[in-house]
Enzyme design. Structure first.
Site, PDB file in Angstrom:
ATOM      1  N   PHE A 109      41.261  14.614 -40.002  1.00  0.00           N
ATOM      2  CA  PHE A 109      40.305  15.377 -39.313  1.00  0.00           C
ATOM      3  C   PHE A 109      40.592  16.912 -39.549  1.00  0.00           C
ATOM      4  O   PHE A 109      39.709  17.826 -39.508  1.00  0.00           O
ATOM      5  CB  PHE A 109      40.104  15.258 -38.067  1.00  0.00           C
ATOM      6  CG  PHE A 109      41.109  15.831 -36.971  1.00  0.00           C
ATOM      7  CD1 PHE A 109      42.497  15.392 -36.837  1.00  0.00           C
ATOM      8  CD2 PHE A 109      40.489  16.825 -36.031  1.00  0.00           C
ATOM      9  CE1 PHE A 109      43.295  16.323 -36.025  1.00  0.00           C
ATOM     10  CE2 PHE A 109      41.370  17.374 -35.269  1.00  0.00           C
ATOM     11  CZ  PHE A 109      42.735  17.195 -35.051  1.00  0.00           C
ATOM     12  N   LYS A 110      41.802  17.394 -39.604  1.00  0.00           N
ATOM     13  CA  LYS A 110      42.060  18.673 -39.865  1.00  0.00           C
ATOM     14  C   LYS A 110      41.280  19.356 -41.041  1.00  0.00           C
ATOM     15  O   LYS A 110      41.357  20.709 -41.057  1.00  0.00           O
ATOM     16  CB  LYS A 110      43.465  18.943 -39.948  1.00  0.00           C
ATOM     17  CG  LYS A 110      44.303  18.829 -38.650  1.00  0.00           C
ATOM     18  CD  LYS A 110      45.661  18.909 -38.613  1.00  0.00           C
ATOM     19  CE  LYS A 110      46.142  18.531 -37.291  1.00  0.00           C
ATOM     20  NZ  LYS A 110      47.539  17.989 -36.987  1.00  0.00           N
ATOM     21  N   ASP A 111      41.075  18.540 -41.992  1.00  0.00           N
ATOM     22  CA  ASP A 111      40.429  19.165 -43.246  1.00  0.00           C
ATOM     23  C   ASP A 111      39.171  19.583 -42.997  1.00  0.00           C
ATOM     24  O   ASP A 111      38.626  20.592 -43.541  1.00  0.00           O
ATOM     25  CB  ASP A 111      40.206  17.784 -44.240  1.00  0.00           C
ATOM     26  CG  ASP A 111      41.658  17.539 -44.842  1.00  0.00           C
ATOM     27  OD1 ASP A 111      42.319  18.178 -45.254  1.00  0.00           O
ATOM     28  OD2 ASP A 111      41.620  16.124 -45.233  1.00  0.00           O
ATOM     29  N   LEU A 114      40.178  23.186 -41.958  1.00  0.00           N
ATOM     30  CA  LEU A 114      41.169  23.889 -42.806  1.00  0.00           C
ATOM     31  C   LEU A 114      40.349  24.333 -44.223  1.00  0.00           C
ATOM     32  O   LEU A 114      40.830  25.099 -44.821  1.00  0.00           O
ATOM     33  CB  LEU A 114      42.371  23.349 -43.076  1.00  0.00           C
ATOM     34  CG  LEU A 114      43.376  23.525 -41.654  1.00  0.00           C
ATOM     35  CD1 LEU A 114      44.539  22.413 -41.632  1.00  0.00           C
ATOM     36  CD2 LEU A 114      43.657  24.983 -41.578  1.00  0.00           C
ATOM     37  N   THR A 142      49.558  18.854 -40.702  1.00  0.00           N
ATOM     38  CA  THR A 142      48.989  20.163 -40.618  1.00  0.00           C
ATOM     39  C   THR A 142      49.228  20.456 -41.970  1.00  0.00           C
ATOM     40  O   THR A 142      48.472  21.267 -42.625  1.00  0.00           O
ATOM     41  CB  THR A 142      49.108  20.896 -39.379  1.00  0.00           C
ATOM     42  OG1 THR A 142      48.957  20.173 -38.347  1.00  0.00           O
ATOM     43  CG2 THR A 142      48.412  22.168 -39.460  1.00  0.00           C
TER      44      THR A 142
END
Ligand SMILES: Cc1ncc(COP(=O)(O)O)c(C=O)c1O
Length: 458
Positions: A109-111, A114, A142
């Site tokens: 989900f960090k994409d 980011l 991360t």
């Protein structure tokens, strides 16, 4: 839109400065001066918009110092890298909805945040004629999302430290197989804490930080939270009926769930946010009884949530304390001195009017992966399973619940295999990593060596 700090000691700044500042210079976290309200008519009009259009409508409310055409292009570029036409599709399984947030380049989900942050940094650095050297430590996840966000971008170098041979082989490959000239992986002979200590020390070396324009990509950056607000609106719009919902959010740093809290304050009909943690349950204790006391970090099968100090909680506390920065400052001084923050009964009641919570241990996590797979054929990653277990167990019958799926199961294949007896199928992006050329500097846990490495390549 102007931005302020939870600690109350910065003059209001615009969105662009807020993104470049990261952590507020007074040690607080940055928040918008006011939260825009979206009326029901607009919510319904936004319901079936494609992801990028919806993202533009929401982000432009907060980023009003970037020309609209530029912002649109930045958003389009950020989500063009996602492998699903819906960007974050909503699927229904076994009575719950699953919001799949793992279709970005690194399958986490960090994409979502980011990819946007990388594009924003590139845009703002070019506008300012500046350069940035991003420095960060990662226990695995991360780092790859941050690298994917800035690889090949102008005016940015990225230096990511990870503990040598202590991430999963796939996580290491996701970082070290990126050969762009601006990407520098350092495998530290030590633990994740050693990596983080080195990074912290270098950030605290203020002349070095200034000379080399060190930047961070951790979840305290306002743009990361903002990007995550979008998918709450998107998921609600994809429901068959636009009614009140509960979101179940696997939580570690309080970033993702804080984005949901903002969406709620903006008028999205969220009945409650269900905060689900693993055994590192300081946040679920906080919701359940107001007990916010630090414990020891324990290792679990959902390692990205093995956290005690939730950095984004400060943003929520600012609102809980009626936007009183002095109370925020006192609370964090208290935490530093005593290892806990004490809340009044009225404050705890207020928290409970907005959040539900549950703690899901390792056995329950693995059981949930197994039973969900038996009943639906769907494979959950261990982080997502924490949220799904919470939803199935703690929710009043009949509530519509959307569970956030924060990682692809193949990223945590070992734990998943333990639960279901076979490894989850590898998606093509991960299968393709096998045998790729890699570049990585193995180094002692020595901050002077890391410093020199950065100086030679900045
Ligand atoms: C896969 C996964 N799920 C959930 C979380 C928790 O998100 P947050 O730290 O924003 O609460 C993380 C955080 O790193 C994560 O990597």
């Amino acid at each position: 839109m102007k931005y302020i700090s939870t600690r109350g000691n910065i003059a209001p700044i615009g969105f662009k400065d807020a993104v470049m500042m990261g952590l507020a210079t007074d040690g607080g976290l940055i928040l918008p001066e006011s939260i825009p309200r979206i009326d029901r008519e607009t919510l319904l009009a936004w319901c079936k918009l494609p992801y990028r259009e919806l993202a533009f409508n929401i982000i432009s409310l907060f980023a009003d110092d970037i020309p609209k055409e530029d912002l649109k292009a930045l958003i389009d570029r950020s989500y063009a890298s996602f492998g699903h036409p819906e960007t974050t599709p909503l699927v229904r399984k076994d009575g719950v909805y699953i919001l799949e947030l793992f279709h970005g380049p690194t399958l986490a989900f960090k994409d979502v945040a980011l990819q946007l942050l990388g594009n924003l940094f590139e845009y703002l650095l070019k506008e300012r004629g500046e350069k940035m050297n991003i420095l960060g430590a990662t226990s695995g996840d991360t780092g790859s999302a941050a690298i994917a966000g800035v690889r090949g971008r102008d005016n940015i170098n990225i230096f990511i430290l990870h503990p040598h041979l202590k991430t999963s082989p796939i996580q290491a490959l996701q970082m070290t197989s990126v050969l762009d000239a601006n990407v520098h992986n350092i495998a530290v002979e030590g633990t994740f804490d050693d990596c983080q200590d080195i990074v912290k020390t270098l950030f605290n070396d203020l002349p070095f930080k200034k000379e080399y324009a060190l930047g961070a990509v951790n979840s305290i950056n306002w743009a990361r939270v903002l990007a995550q607000v979008v998918y709450y609106f998107y998921a609600w719009g994809r429901l068959p009926e636009q009614q009140e919902v509960v979101f179940s959010v696997p939580t570690g740093n309080f970033g993702d769930i804080f984005a949901g809290y903002l969406a709620k304050r903006m008028g999205l009909p969220i009945e409650k946010l269900l905060l689900a943690t693993n055994e590192n349950n300081i946040l679920s204790r906080f919701v359940a009884s107001g007990d916010y006391s630090l414990g020891q970090v324990v290792q679990t099968v959902s390692p990205s949530m093995d956290i005690q100090l939730a950095s984004n909680l400060e943003r929520y506390l600012f609102y809980l304390f009626d936007e009183n920065p002095e109370r925020v400052r006192n609370a964090f001084a208290e935490l530093q001195q005593t290892g806990r923050i004490v809340f009044s009964e009225a404050e705890v009641k207020r928290v409970q009017s907005e959040f539900l919570s549950c703690t899901v241990d390792e056995k329950q996590t693995l059981e949930t992966i197994a039973s969900f797979n038996r009943e639906t054929g769907y494979i959950l990653d261990p982080h997502t399973a924490v949220g799904v277990r919470g939803a199935l167990e703690c929710l009043p019958g009949g509530a519509s619940v959307i569970c956030l799926a924060t990682a692809h199961p193949a990223k945590f294949g070992e734990a998943v295999e333990k639960a279901i007896g076979f490894p989850p199928p590898l998606p093509p992006q991960l299968a393709a990593l096998e045998g790729l050329e890699t570049r990585c500097e193995v180094m002692d846990a020595d901050r002077e060596k890391v410093k020199r490495f950065l100086q030679e390549r900045a």
